[in-house]
Design a protein around this motif. Structure first.
Motif, mmCIF file in Angstrom:
data_model
loop_
_atom_site.group_PDB
_atom_site.id
_atom_site.type_symbol
_atom_site.label_atom_id
_atom_site.label_comp_id
_atom_site.label_asym_id
_atom_site.label_seq_id
_atom_site.Cartn_x
_atom_site.Cartn_y
_atom_site.Cartn_z
ATOM 1 N N LEU A 1 0.878 -1.171 0.000
ATOM 2 C CA LEU A 1 0.000 0.000 0.000
ATOM 3 C C LEU A 1 0.908 1.212 0.000
ATOM 4 C CD1 LEU A 1 -2.866 1.257 0.326
ATOM 5 C CD2 LEU A 1 -2.495 1.113 2.786
ATOM 6 N N THR A 2 0.819 2.027 -1.029
ATOM 7 C CA THR A 2 1.700 3.183 -1.124
ATOM 8 C C THR A 2 0.926 4.414 -1.540
ATOM 9 O OG1 THR A 2 3.770 4.037 -2.079
ATOM 10 C CG2 THR A 2 2.369 2.729 -3.539
ATOM 11 N N THR B 1 8.285 8.560 -6.570
ATOM 12 C CA THR B 1 6.825 8.494 -6.477
ATOM 13 C C THR B 1 6.373 7.071 -6.194
ATOM 14 O OG1 THR B 1 6.486 8.012 -8.826
ATOM 15 C CG2 THR B 1 6.602 10.350 -8.175
ATOM 16 N N GLY B 2 5.147 6.944 -5.734
ATOM 17 C CA GLY B 2 4.569 5.623 -5.522
ATOM 18 C C GLY B 2 4.476 4.833 -6.826
ATOM 19 N N MET B 3 4.209 5.529 -7.941
ATOM 20 C CA MET B 3 4.167 4.858 -9.253
ATOM 21 C C MET B 3 5.544 4.295 -9.607
ATOM 22 S SD MET B 3 1.146 5.052 -10.997
ATOM 23 C CE MET B 3 1.256 5.578 -12.684
ATOM 24 N N GLU B 4 6.583 5.070 -9.372
ATOM 25 C CA GLU B 4 7.931 4.605 -9.686
ATOM 26 C C GLU B 4 8.305 3.397 -8.821
ATOM 27 O OE1 GLU B 4 12.599 6.064 -9.738
ATOM 28 O OE2 GLU B 4 11.035 7.557 -9.444
ATOM 29 N N MET B 5 8.018 3.485 -7.531
ATOM 30 C CA MET B 5 8.318 2.362 -6.649
ATOM 31 C C MET B 5 7.535 1.126 -7.087
ATOM 32 S SD MET B 5 7.945 1.916 -2.516
ATOM 33 C CE MET B 5 6.203 1.559 -2.550
ATOM 34 N N SER B 6 6.264 1.295 -7.408
ATOM 35 C CA SER B 6 5.427 0.180 -7.844
ATOM 36 C C SER B 6 5.943 -0.440 -9.131
ATOM 37 C CB SER B 6 3.984 0.659 -8.046
ATOM 38 O OG SER B 6 3.446 1.132 -6.835
ATOM 39 N N THR B 7 6.352 0.394 -10.060
ATOM 40 C CA THR B 7 6.899 -0.094 -11.327
ATOM 41 C C THR B 7 8.127 -0.953 -11.092
ATOM 42 O OG1 THR B 7 6.074 1.839 -12.515
ATOM 43 C CG2 THR B 7 7.878 0.623 -13.554
#
Length: 103
Positions: free
Chosen positions: A34-35, A43-49
């Protein structure tokens, strides 16, 4: 606190880089990530990617307020399972987690 109120054990990271360092140690230990989109370092998108690149089956929920850098469509295209708009209410989080673990 809401996650703990829902009886989830949580591991918190101070920023995206720390999250990336914690996750690969034992990825199977984490049922989900959960970010927030706006976190320090990346960013949360970068970490998720970056997580999904190595562990594509990871269940990720991305939270965001008004953001030009993240949309629900962008998140879904990356493989993020759910996108939650802020403010996040207890019932919405509970329902999202319930749905997340049904899949």
């Amino acid at each position: 606190m809401m996650l703990e109120d829902l009886n989830y054990q949580c591991t918190a990271a101070a920023n995206g880089e720390e999250g990336l360092q914690l996750f690969p140690v034992v990825p199977s230990r984490y049922a989900a990530v959960l970010t927030d989109q706006t976190i320090p370092v990346m960013t949360g998108m970068e970490m998720s990617t970056r997580i999904l690149k190595k562990y594509p089956s990871t269940r990720i929920i991305l939270c965001s307020g008004f953001s030009h850098t993240a949309t629900k469509q962008d998140a879904i295209l990356l493989g993020i399972r759910y996108f939650l708009d802020k403010p996040i209410h207890f019932n919405k989080l509970s329902k999202t987690l319930h749905n997340l673990f049904k899949t």
